[in-house]
Design an enzyme around this catalytic site. Structure first.
Site, PDB file in Angstrom:
ATOM      1  CB  SER A 130      18.388  83.629  27.055  1.00 58.06           C
ATOM      2  OG  SER A 130      17.465  82.835  27.741  1.00 58.06           O
ATOM      3  CE1 TYR A 154      14.878  83.966  22.204  1.00 55.20           C
ATOM      4  CE2 TYR A 154      14.937  82.354  23.988  1.00 55.20           C
ATOM      5  CZ  TYR A 154      15.087  83.654  23.540  1.00 55.20           C
ATOM      6  OH  TYR A 154      15.467  84.630  24.426  1.00 55.20           O
ATOM      7  CE  LYS A 158      18.234  85.524  22.803  1.00 54.74           C
ATOM      8  NZ  LYS A 158      18.354  86.899  22.292  1.00 54.74           N
TER       9      LYS A 158
END
Ligand code: NAD
Ligand code: UFG
Length: 350
Positions: A130, A154, A158
């Site tokens: 992302s 979050y 990644k």
């Protein structure tokens, strides 16, 4: 007909469904594993129908990626040429409240997947990373070489999974892994038959706008109008989900080249759009007025983020085709036909 079989984790989700449809239409046999935590099996049925005769090349397993036995069984029954790994939790705010849930789901899921893949000699992976890994970039456009950071659990999952993939490729050079850093996916398939159906209050701009347009929420809260941008609101790189799906097919083809190792590509349009510009484009496409409430900045938000698209253009031979007008048109087509997402109407299972 491409005689290749791909496993798609999280294939019942928003980006997954659009990618699975593209894979089927490109001739890939496609197997989906999804625990349906944030999705509906109706989406899979609709993909099958949209794919016509190619729909027979799709099979679905309702299972959690962390369930090693279930994953083993899938790999025993089918030989995969490659895996596309979408499955994960993605709500930034929830990840701050429940970090262990995010580390467990996203990291354990990825590690179990990599282990089972290795055990079965399948060493080609495309992973959904992302733009969040660029944090608040010092300049734009963001190139793949920019320094990386994480502002929340979050984003950290990644970053960690990217690092795990790099380590795996260094340790065992027969692995080929492509990390795709998505910018802001929006829109839906032009049929209006599949699209984004978030559970609860949407975190992201366009799903929220969509729910205001269909009368499910009274107004959009604009997080900050004092940024140093064209109109004071945050700027992002919105990309049509169909373009993103297309980028995955390009990445799969790239995995067939010999000297890959672990490569990273941005998937964006290279263009920045402000919140107010996006709202205006949606109003134009839908004919609906979106009432606005201006509020303070959302913690952790960057001012301007958009992608450098040169590397993907050069090496994947991929470029986004659609602009924000098409994104808003297709998002509205989906929203107006499915005001309550996949819960809007019964789909027959035949
Ligand atoms: P989504 O929630 O619609 O899809 C993810 C799917 O994974 C869901 O269907 C969910 O049920 C499934 N899933 C989650 N954990 C699982 C597990 N342990 N086992 C099996 N299935 C599981 O999300 P999306 O927007 O389609 O995103 C797909 C991927 O792309 C995610 O990894 C996300 O982090 C990443 N991404 C999304 C965006 C975005 O804005 N949508 C941006 C950048 C990256
Ligand atoms: N925004 C609002 N009101 C809302 C929601 C968003 O004004 O109700 C604004 C935000 O402040 C930001 C812009 O709209 O300026 C876009 O916000 P999103 O939440 O849609 O997207 P983000 O760029 O903040 O983050 C999203 C995902 C991340 C992902 C990133 C890049 O949430 O997980 O896109 O792909 F990493």
């Amino acid at each position: 007909m491409i005689n290749k079989t791909v496993l798609v984790t999280g294939g019942a989700g928003y980006i997954g469904t659009h990618t699975v449809l593209h894979l089927l239409l490109a001739g890939f046999k496609t197997v989906v594993i999804d625990n349906l935590h944030n999705s509906s099996q109706i989406a899979i049925l609709r993909v099958k129908k949209l794919a016509g005769d190619f729909g027979n090349n799709l099979s679905f397993h309702k299972a959690d990626l962390r369930d090693r036995d279930a994953l083993e069984q899938i790999f025993v029954s089918t030989k995969f040429d490659a895996v596309i790994h979408f499955a994960g939790l993605k709500a930034v705010g929830e990840s701050v409240q429940k970090p262990l849930l995010y580390y467990n789901n996203n990291l354990s899921g990825a590690i179990t997947l990599l282990e089972v893949m290795a055990a079965h000699g399948c060493k080609k992976l495309v992973f959904s990373s992302s733009a969040t890994v660029y944090g608040w970039p010092k300049e734009v456009p963001c190139t793949e070489e920019f320094p990386l950071s994480a502002a929340n659990p979050y984003g950290r999952t990644k970053l960690i999974i990217e690092e795990i993939c790099r380590d795996v490729c260094s340790a065992e050079p027969d692995w080929k892994i492509i990390l795709l850093r998505f910018f802001n996916p929006v829109g839906a398939h032009p049929s209006g038959y599949i699209g984004e159906d978030p559970q609860g209050i949407p975190n992201n701009l366009m799903p929220f706008v969509q729910q205001v347009a269909v009368g499910r929420r009274p107004a959009l809260t604009v997080f900050g109008n004092d940024y140093n941008t064209i109109d004071g609101t945050g700027v992002r790189d919105y990309i049509h989900v169909v373009d993103l799906a297309d980028g995955h097919v390009a990445a799969l083809l790239k995995l067939d080249e010999s000297n890959i190792g672990c490569e990273v590509y941005n998937l964006g349009t290279g263009k920045g759009t402000s919140v107010l510009e996006m709202v205006r484009a949606f109003e134009q496409a839908s004919g609906k007025k979106i009432p606005l409430v201006i509020a303070g900045r959302r913690p952790g938000d960057a001012e301007i983020v958009y992608a450098s698209i040169e590397k993907a253009g050069r090496e994947l031979k991929w470029k986004a085709k659609y602009g924000i007008d098409e994104m808003c048109r297709d998002q509205w087509n989906w929203a107006s036909k499915n005001p309550h997402g996949y819960g809007s109407q019964e789909d027959s299972t035949d």
